[in-house]
Scaffold this motif. Sequence first.
Motif, PDB file in Angstrom:
ATOM      1  N   ARG A 283      14.548   6.603   3.709  1.00 65.52           N
ATOM      2  CA  ARG A 283      15.392   7.758   3.429  1.00 65.52           C
ATOM      3  C   ARG A 283      14.662   9.069   3.711  1.00 65.52           C
ATOM      4  N   LYS A 284      13.336   9.067   3.656  1.00 61.71           N
ATOM      5  CA  LYS A 284      12.524  10.262   3.931  1.00 61.71           C
ATOM      6  C   LYS A 284      12.877  11.423   3.006  1.00 61.71           C
ATOM      7  N   THR A 285      13.245  11.106   1.771  1.00 59.98           N
ATOM      8  CA  THR A 285      13.571  12.158   0.816  1.00 59.98           C
ATOM      9  C   THR A 285      12.317  12.627   0.101  1.00 59.98           C
ATOM     10  N   LYS A 286      12.376  13.845  -0.393  1.00 63.55           N
ATOM     11  CA  LYS A 286      11.223  14.428  -1.074  1.00 63.55           C
ATOM     12  C   LYS A 286      11.185  14.077  -2.556  1.00 63.55           C
ATOM     13  N   ILE A 287      12.237  13.432  -3.055  1.00 62.88           N
ATOM     14  CA  ILE A 287      12.293  13.072  -4.474  1.00 62.88           C
ATOM     15  C   ILE A 287      12.626  11.590  -4.585  1.00 62.88           C
ATOM     16  N   LEU A 288      11.811  10.875  -5.318  1.00 59.44           N
ATOM     17  CA  LEU A 288      12.017   9.449  -5.549  1.00 59.44           C
ATOM     18  C   LEU A 288      12.041   9.182  -7.053  1.00 59.44           C
ATOM     19  N   VAL A 289      13.065   8.448  -7.499  1.00 59.83           N
ATOM     20  CA  VAL A 289      13.196   8.075  -8.907  1.00 59.83           C
ATOM     21  C   VAL A 289      12.984   6.568  -9.020  1.00 59.83           C
ATOM     22  N   MET A 290      12.104   6.163  -9.907  1.00 59.47           N
ATOM     23  CA  MET A 290      11.859   4.742 -10.170  1.00 59.47           C
ATOM     24  C   MET A 290      12.282   4.449 -11.606  1.00 59.47           C
ATOM     25  N   ASP A 291      13.450   3.822 -11.753  1.00 56.09           N
ATOM     26  CA  ASP A 291      14.017   3.550 -13.071  1.00 56.09           C
ATOM     27  C   ASP A 291      13.569   2.177 -13.549  1.00 56.09           C
ATOM     28  N   GLU A 292      12.411   2.132 -14.198  1.00 54.85           N
ATOM     29  CA  GLU A 292      11.844   0.874 -14.698  1.00 54.85           C
ATOM     30  C   GLU A 292      11.833  -0.180 -13.598  1.00 54.85           C
ATOM     31  N   ALA A 293      11.371   0.238 -12.415  1.00 54.01           N
ATOM     32  CA  ALA A 293      11.414  -0.643 -11.244  1.00 54.01           C
ATOM     33  C   ALA A 293      10.480  -1.835 -11.371  1.00 54.01           C
ATOM     34  N   THR A 294       9.530  -1.784 -12.301  1.00 52.85           N
ATOM     35  CA  THR A 294       8.565  -2.879 -12.440  1.00 52.85           C
ATOM     36  C   THR A 294       8.915  -3.837 -13.570  1.00 52.85           C
ATOM     37  N   SER A 295      10.108  -3.681 -14.157  1.00 57.86           N
ATOM     38  CA  SER A 295      10.435  -4.488 -15.337  1.00 57.86           C
ATOM     39  C   SER A 295      10.649  -5.956 -15.023  1.00 57.86           C
ATOM     40  N   SER A 296      11.047  -6.278 -13.789  1.00 55.70           N
ATOM     41  CA  SER A 296      11.382  -7.662 -13.453  1.00 55.70           C
ATOM     42  C   SER A 296      10.436  -8.263 -12.415  1.00 55.70           C
ATOM     43  N   ILE A 297       9.277  -7.672 -12.221  1.00 53.25           N
ATOM     44  CA  ILE A 297       8.335  -8.187 -11.230  1.00 53.25           C
ATOM     45  C   ILE A 297       7.010  -8.509 -11.901  1.00 53.25           C
ATOM     46  N   ASP A 298       6.215  -9.324 -11.222  1.00 58.00           N
ATOM     47  CA  ASP A 298       4.934  -9.736 -11.780  1.00 58.00           C
ATOM     48  C   ASP A 298       3.899  -8.638 -11.602  1.00 58.00           C
ATOM     49  N   VAL A 299       2.738  -8.843 -12.192  1.00 57.92           N
ATOM     50  CA  VAL A 299       1.683  -7.832 -12.188  1.00 57.92           C
ATOM     51  C   VAL A 299       1.157  -7.586 -10.772  1.00 57.92           C
ATOM     52  N   LYS A 300       1.064  -8.646  -9.948  1.00 53.54           N
ATOM     53  CA  LYS A 300       0.567  -8.493  -8.585  1.00 53.54           C
ATOM     54  C   LYS A 300       1.502  -7.627  -7.747  1.00 53.54           C
ATOM     55  N   THR A 301       2.800  -7.900  -7.816  1.00 52.75           N
ATOM     56  CA  THR A 301       3.773  -7.090  -7.088  1.00 52.75           C
ATOM     57  C   THR A 301       3.806  -5.670  -7.629  1.00 52.75           C
ATOM     58  N   ASP A 302       3.610  -5.528  -8.934  1.00 53.32           N
ATOM     59  CA  ASP A 302       3.547  -4.203  -9.544  1.00 53.32           C
ATOM     60  C   ASP A 302       2.380  -3.411  -8.958  1.00 53.32           C
ATOM     61  N   ALA A 303       1.234  -4.068  -8.771  1.00 50.70           N
ATOM     62  CA  ALA A 303       0.079  -3.395  -8.192  1.00 50.70           C
ATOM     63  C   ALA A 303       0.356  -2.941  -6.755  1.00 50.70           C
ATOM     64  N   ILE A 304       1.071  -3.785  -5.996  1.00 48.28           N
ATOM     65  CA  ILE A 304       1.447  -3.413  -4.624  1.00 48.28           C
ATOM     66  C   ILE A 304       2.353  -2.187  -4.644  1.00 48.28           C
ATOM     67  N   LEU A 305       3.304  -2.207  -5.569  1.00 47.70           N
ATOM     68  CA  LEU A 305       4.250  -1.099  -5.676  1.00 47.70           C
ATOM     69  C   LEU A 305       3.539   0.202  -6.015  1.00 47.70           C
ATOM     70  N   GLN A 306       2.617   0.148  -6.955  1.00 49.76           N
ATOM     71  CA  GLN A 306       1.890   1.358  -7.344  1.00 49.76           C
ATOM     72  C   GLN A 306       0.998   1.867  -6.212  1.00 49.76           C
ATOM     73  N   HIS A 307       0.419   0.953  -5.434  1.00 45.18           N
ATOM     74  CA  HIS A 307      -0.416   1.365  -4.295  1.00 45.18           C
ATOM     75  C   HIS A 307       0.433   2.071  -3.232  1.00 45.18           C
ATOM     76  N   VAL A 308       1.621   1.543  -2.982  1.00 42.29           N
ATOM     77  CA  VAL A 308       2.509   2.166  -1.995  1.00 42.29           C
ATOM     78  C   VAL A 308       2.939   3.545  -2.470  1.00 42.29           C
ATOM     79  N   ILE A 309       3.255   3.670  -3.750  1.00 42.46           N
ATOM     80  CA  ILE A 309       3.668   4.962  -4.294  1.00 42.46           C
ATOM     81  C   ILE A 309       2.549   5.989  -4.148  1.00 42.46           C
ATOM     82  N   ALA A 310       1.316   5.546  -4.374  1.00 38.35           N
ATOM     83  CA  ALA A 310       0.184   6.474  -4.314  1.00 38.35           C
ATOM     84  C   ALA A 310      -0.180   6.874  -2.893  1.00 38.35           C
ATOM     85  N   THR A 311       0.186   6.052  -1.903  1.00 39.73           N
ATOM     86  CA  THR A 311      -0.202   6.336  -0.524  1.00 39.73           C
ATOM     87  C   THR A 311       0.979   6.830   0.321  1.00 39.73           C
ATOM     88  N   ALA A 312       1.990   5.987   0.468  1.00 42.54           N
ATOM     89  CA  ALA A 312       3.117   6.337   1.340  1.00 42.54           C
ATOM     90  C   ALA A 312       3.953   7.474   0.772  1.00 42.54           C
TER      91      ALA A 312
END
Length: 367
Positions: A283-312
């Motif tokens: 979407r290339k938007t300047k605002i991203l909302v994560m509404d408890e996006a990690t509630s249904s995923i495991d810790v490993k996938t959560d770590a991937i998600l947080q790494h992407v948020i911090a970089t991309a």
Amino acid sequence: MIRAFREENRFSKQLLETMDTNNVAQLYLLCSFRWLSIRLELVGAIFVLISALTSLISCIVGAISPSLVGLALTYAISICGQANWMVRMFAECEMNMNAVERVKHYTKLKTEAYRGTYNPSPSWPDKGDIQFENVSVRYADDLEPVLEDINVHFKAGEKIGICGRTGSGKSSLTLALFRMTDTFKGRILIDGIDVSQVSLLTLRTRLAIIPQDPVLFSGTIRFNLDPESEKSDAELWAALGVAQLHEVIADLPEQLEADISEAGENFSVGQRQLFCLARAFLRKTKILVMDEATSSIDVKTDAILQHVIATAFADRTVLTIAHRMSTIIDSDNVLVLSKGRIVEFGSPKTLEKQDGSHFAALLKGHS
């Protein structure tokens, strides 16, 4: 008999304890209907008895013939079944009329104001600056506010963690950003523009959200990532690479044209969440909302998600509603809500060290 009755009561009690609210309500209605049926059968039996006695007496005195007695008894016996049938039809009619009531209710709902009075530039928002000015939010005119007097400023490019107890207003804050709830007081500014003056279509296409429950549609992977066919294959593969799904999709025989089953059941919950991340990246938007996006995923996938948020998403404003407190501990600032009001806002490291801090209490409760 007494022993069997006790066993039945014990079983009924255990059944009620294990059933949810909807099932208990259905069981209650079923029992009510059964009791009504018993009463109707009793009334029918009394009616048959009276008819039989009067018919026999009339036959004995010679008022009517025996054939008419049999006819009268036949009709009297059928009354019991017909009464039960009538009650069942009335109950089914009442249940089916619920659909009519809903349709009538929806026809009277106030239509959202899709059109706006201000048309922002195609690049809006180009910074991602968000400001809440004395914002109060409610879900309906006759309900109490879920957010009251919210005054907070999220600077462009900041990573904001939003936390609080259940019912504190975390999701309501982000819903107000998308104008999905009634903001009856105050205003929300994005890059200095009041969102209430922007058309809903423009506003919601300029923001991105990763929901708590990942949403995938029946169709191809390409359609789920780019339903309007605006992106090139290179951009789609780049988004999949950012979401750590490049190898998974490349191993499929049809790759981007591979089918996704209904609700994405041929992928795991974690992979579905990463698909939503790839979609948000496109979407290339300047605002991203994560509404408890990690509630249904495991810790490993959560770590991937947080790494992407911090970089991309390093140059974008990210609002993260926390499911695990570890997901917002590295945020630039943390917003703590309680009963629809702001109780704390600041750096997570600073709040953690404060005596009597609500954020520190939440951290301790999740550790």
